[in-house]
Design a protein around this motif. Structure first.
Motif, PDB file in Angstrom:
ATOM      1  N   ALA A   6       0.987  -1.050   0.087  1.00  0.00           N
ATOM      2  CA  ALA A   6      -0.083  -0.048  -0.022  1.00  0.00           C
ATOM      3  C   ALA A   6       0.860   1.117  -0.106  1.00  0.00           C
ATOM      4  O   ALA A   6       1.734   1.167   0.796  1.00  0.00           O
ATOM      5  N   GLU A  23       5.873   2.751   0.619  1.00  0.00           N
ATOM      6  CA  GLU A  23       5.264   1.704   0.615  1.00  0.00           C
ATOM      7  C   GLU A  23       5.101   0.908   1.898  1.00  0.00           C
ATOM      8  O   GLU A  23       6.236   0.864   2.601  1.00  0.00           O
ATOM      9  N   ASP A  25      -4.407   1.607   0.141  1.00  0.00           N
ATOM     10  CA  ASP A  25      -3.410   2.011  -0.772  1.00  0.00           C
ATOM     11  C   ASP A  25      -3.865   3.471  -1.198  1.00  0.00           C
ATOM     12  O   ASP A  25      -5.172   3.609  -1.641  1.00  0.00           O
ATOM     13  N   ASP A  60      -4.465  -3.654   2.228  1.00  0.00           N
ATOM     14  CA  ASP A  60      -4.740  -3.313   0.813  1.00  0.00           C
ATOM     15  C   ASP A  60      -5.694  -2.211   0.339  1.00  0.00           C
ATOM     16  O   ASP A  60      -5.428  -1.354  -0.371  1.00  0.00           O
TER      17      ASP A  60
END
Length: 106
Positions: free
Chosen positions: A2, A17, A95, A92
Motif C-alpha cells: 500500500a 510503501e 492503498d 490493501d
C-alpha cells in the motif's frame, strides 16, 4: 503493498510503501518519515506517532479505540482527524492513504 503519503507541516510530501499487516507507524519509521517519533515503539503508550487522517480516508481508517483516545490526550494539537499511526493497520484497502504530520510531537 500500500502506498501512503505523509504531508509535512511545510507542505512537502513523502510517499512510502507499506506491507499489509504492519502498522502505518512501522512504515513511517522504516522509511525515515520526519516527525514520526514513536518513542514507545508502537505500544500505544506515548502519542509521538500522532498523525492527521485526510478527510477522504477517515471512514476507511476508522475511529480510534478508547485506549487510543486516552493517549491522544497527550498529543499536540489534537483534531477530529487525529490518530496514532501505531494503531492503524495497513491493508490493501488503504492503498493511497494520505496523512499529515503535526508541527510537533510531545
Amino acid at each position: 503493498m500500500a502506498k501512503i503519503t505523509f504531508i509535512q507541516p511545510d507542505g512537502s510530501t513523502q510517499v512510502v510503501e507499506a506491507t499489509p499487516g504492519t502498522t502505518v507507524m512501522e512504515a513511517a519509521k522504516l522509511n525515515g518519515v520526519p516527525g514520526i517519533e514513536a518513542e514507545c515503539g508502537g505500544a500505544c503508550a506515548c502519542a509521538t506517532c500522532h498523525v492527521y487522517v485526510s478527510d477522504d480516508w477517515r471512514e476507511q481508517v476508522g475511529a480510534p479505540s478508547e485506549m487510543e483516545e486516552d493517549m491522544l490526550d497527550f498529543a499536540f494539537d489534537v483534531r477530529e482527524s487525529s490518530r496514532l499511526s501505531c494503531q492503524i493497520k495497513v491493508t490493501d484497502a488503504l492503498d493511497g492513504l494520505v496523512l499529515s504530520v503535526p508541527a510537533k510531537q510531545f
